[in-house]
Scaffold this active site. Structure first.
Site, PDB file in Angstrom:
ATOM      1  N   SER A   1       0.850  -1.196   0.000  1.00 41.48           N
ATOM      2  CA  SER A   1       0.000   0.000   0.000  1.00 41.48           C
ATOM      3  C   SER A   1       0.878   1.236   0.000  1.00 41.48           C
ATOM      4  CB  SER A   1      -0.934   0.012   1.220  1.00 41.48           C
ATOM      5  OG  SER A   1      -0.171   0.072   2.420  1.00 41.48           O
ATOM      6  N   GLY A   2       0.288   2.340  -0.408  1.00 46.74           N
ATOM      7  CA  GLY A   2       0.991   3.612  -0.443  1.00 46.74           C
ATOM      8  C   GLY A   2       0.005   4.730  -0.665  1.00 46.74           C
TER       9      GLY A   2
ATOM     10  N   VAL B   1      -2.425  -2.794  -3.187  1.00 42.04           N
ATOM     11  CA  VAL B   1      -2.503  -3.996  -4.000  1.00 42.04           C
ATOM     12  C   VAL B   1      -2.948  -5.144  -3.109  1.00 42.04           C
ATOM     13  CG1 VAL B   1      -1.215  -5.650  -5.400  1.00 42.04           C
ATOM     14  CG2 VAL B   1      -0.752  -3.215  -5.614  1.00 42.04           C
TER      15      VAL B   1
ATOM     16  N   LYS C   1      -5.039  -3.980  -8.033  1.00 44.68           N
ATOM     17  CA  LYS C   1      -4.502  -2.679  -7.633  1.00 44.68           C
ATOM     18  C   LYS C   1      -5.650  -1.682  -7.552  1.00 44.68           C
ATOM     19  CE  LYS C   1      -0.876   0.600  -9.041  1.00 44.68           C
ATOM     20  NZ  LYS C   1       0.190   0.839 -10.045  1.00 44.68           N
TER      21      LYS C   1
ATOM     22  N   ASP D   1      10.422   4.130 -14.655  1.00 47.82           N
ATOM     23  CA  ASP D   1      10.642   3.910 -13.220  1.00 47.82           C
ATOM     24  C   ASP D   1      11.287   2.547 -12.959  1.00 47.82           C
ATOM     25  OD1 ASP D   1      10.636   4.855 -10.629  1.00 47.82           O
ATOM     26  OD2 ASP D   1       8.631   4.102 -10.163  1.00 47.82           O
TER      27      ASP D   1
END
Length: 551
Positions: free
Chosen positions: A17-18, A23, A38, A132
């Protein structure tokens, strides 16, 4: 935290998580296939820009199919939430591997770099730049192969998308907001390769300004890596993108040549063996060690694609025999880690003997508390593509992508079991109560249907994304037809049988469709209809194929 779940899936475990979301390990109720879902965070769901980027992430993934990249099943959006349903990778992140075991030997680092570069190459081939690449976004699976995940900030090549990425791995041109290019991905992959070999990042700084200056002006620290791979590092970390390999595919060719010359033709096999040994030392961090048993609960809420989507890797099914094999793998890993030669035939015999001497019995997989895998950088915003959900036929494993802000493991589920329930007991002569099934939801009105991203992906293949918006959550059918011809502006002749998809439970659906054309023709066309009929009419698009493109 939002309690909304994608219709047709049951979540069982949060994988990461963020700020941008979380997810979740989930099971498709109809087939029992494990997936990674997600979810966009509730705070961002009310902000159109974030929803647009999340939808774009699904679109990009839906047009990208590669055994080296986590796959996408479908994208679902409703007034209560938005979610991307993806493959679930049973592996650990490169970040975890480096944190637990330190730097890798050159052969292992080269094997890992090659696998994830092949994922980048497939993305670059269809015009997608990842932006990324970093250790959190590379997963290593138990056989020693690697997979690239998290296309949360990916964009089409040439897009001027501003400054984005993870600072320690950003190419000099990324700091200035130059248009996205595959050469920037090559730079980030090389920076990660450097870290695999040395245990540290190529450049450091106390703040962003200092770090940016290092990336833009500091010499390439190639002397810190083994001599046989210094030329690779110099090319990959070149300040000028024109001096780097233009595409990941070109970098793979240079990597293979350097590795073969320095370490022999079997370098990759040895490198993967070392990686497999390191993963085997972390069996409880694999998502498969934390997954719950698969079920076969029926669901009428989500109708999936007509055929199974190719899934490159099978999930590791946990259980007592599997844990014994894991134990054997740990022993083999110790031998490999400390340099003892491995006899592959003897290893296979020992694993088989371990299974043959095991008494029957069932056990529950241990439930670990932290299973790192791929992650999304805190600054990343989602972007990618859509595709149909897991097949209802039994079997293929799913793989996970980077979680929204935390390390994301992937998992697999135990073999499917059939749930049964005994009728409730009662005294003789008692009449069982009767129930009335709830009425099926009414068919909604289709407000719009559009086609986007229609592009040629190969000599005879194309992909497109179909977006449907309705005013209710009842069922809607979407029929896609394909045509070929030699006259622009006219559909031409039908090519293959139409495909029909049925969706329900949301008000916005995005479906990525792919087609292999059987007939020749300079123009390919797609035509989409829905039932109920869309208020704005059907949707169509046409493209001029590469073989006839005279521009």
């Amino acid at each position: 935290m939002s309690t909304w779940e994608v219709p047709g899936y049951t979540g069982s475990l949060e994988l990461g998580s963020g700020a941008s979301g979380r997810v979740v390990l989930a099971v498709h109720e109809e087939s029992g296939v494990a997936v990674a879902v997600k979810y966009l965070s509730e705070s961002r769901l009310t902000r159109p820009g974030f929803v647009h980027d999340f939808r774009a992430e699904a679109r990009l993934l839906g047009g990208l199919e590669s055994p080296y990249v986590t796959g996408l099943y479908e994208y679902v959006e409703s007034p209560h939430g938005a979610a991307i349903v993806m493959e679930l990778v049973d592996g650990v992140s490169l970040r975890t591997l480096l944190a637990r075991h330190g730097p890798l030997d050159p052969e292992a680092a080269l094997a890992l770099l090659k696998g994830s570069l092949l994922g980048l190459a497939d993305a670059h081939r269809v015009g997608v730049v990842h932006r990324d690449y970093k250790p959190e976004n590379v997963l290593v699976v138990p056989d020693g192969t690697s997979k690239l995940v998290d296309f949360g900030i990916a964009v089409d090549s040439g897009t001027g998308a501003g400054v984005a990425g993870t600072p320690s791995y950003m190419a000099p041109e990324q700091w200035t907001g130059a248009p996205a290019s595959p050469a920037a991905d090559v730079y980030a992959a090389t920076a990660t390769f450097f870290e695999c070999l040395t245990g540290r990042r190529p450049y450091s700084g106390d703040n962003f300004a200092e770090l940016a200056l290092q990336h833009v002006e500091a010499p390439v620290p190639a002397e810190e890596v083994p001599e046989p791979v210094r030329a690779l590092v110099r090319r990959g970390l070149a300040k000028d993108p024109a001096q780097r390999p233009a595409q990941a595919e070109e970098f793979v060719a240079q990597l293979e040549a350097a590795a073969g010359a320095a370490y022999g033709m079997d370098w990759e096999e040895r490198g993967r063996g070392r990686l497999a040994a390191l993963v085997a030392l972390l069996p409880l961090l694999l998502p498969s060690a934390r997954s719950t048993p698969r079920t076969t609960t029926d669901s009428a809420r989500t109708v999936l694609s007509q055929g199974p989507r190719p899934v490159p890797a099978r999930s590791w099914l946990p259980g007592r025999p599997g844990m014994l094999v894991s134990a054997a793998a740990v022993l083999l890993g110790l031998l490999l880690t400390y340099g003892t030669p491995l006899d592959a035939g003897t290893a296979a015999q020992e694993a088989a003997r371990a299974l043959a001497t095991t008494s029957a019995g069932s056990g529950t997989a241990p439930d670990g508390t932290a299973a790192p895998g791929a992650s999304v950088s805190p600054s990343s915003t989602p972007t990618s593509t859509v595709s149909a959900g897991p097949s209802s036929s039994p079997g293929p494993s799913a793989t996970g992508t980077a979680g929204a802000g935390g390390e994301e493991p992937s998992a697999s589920t135990a073999p499917p079991g059939e749930a049964t329930s005994a009728p409730p007991g009662g005294t003789e002569g008692t009449t069982a109560p009767t129930t009335t099934a709830p009425p099926a939801p009414a068919a909604p009105a289709v407000k719009s249907v559009t086609v986007s991203g229609f592009r040629q992906t190969g000599p005879t293949t194309a992909t497109a994304t179909v977006d449907v918006t309705t005013d209710g959550t009842g069922p809607v059918s979407v029929t896609v037809s394909w045509f070929t011809g030699n006259t622009g502006g006219q559909p031409g002749d039908g090519d293959g049988a139409p495909e029909t998809f049925t969706r329900s439970g949301a008000t916005t659906y995005s479906i990525t469709v792919e087609h292999t054309f059987q007939n020749t023709g300079c123009y390919w066309s797609i035509h989409v209809t829905t039932s109920p009929v869309p208020a704005g009419g059907d949707a169509s698009d046409q493209l001029l194929t590469r073989r006839c493109d005279l521009r």
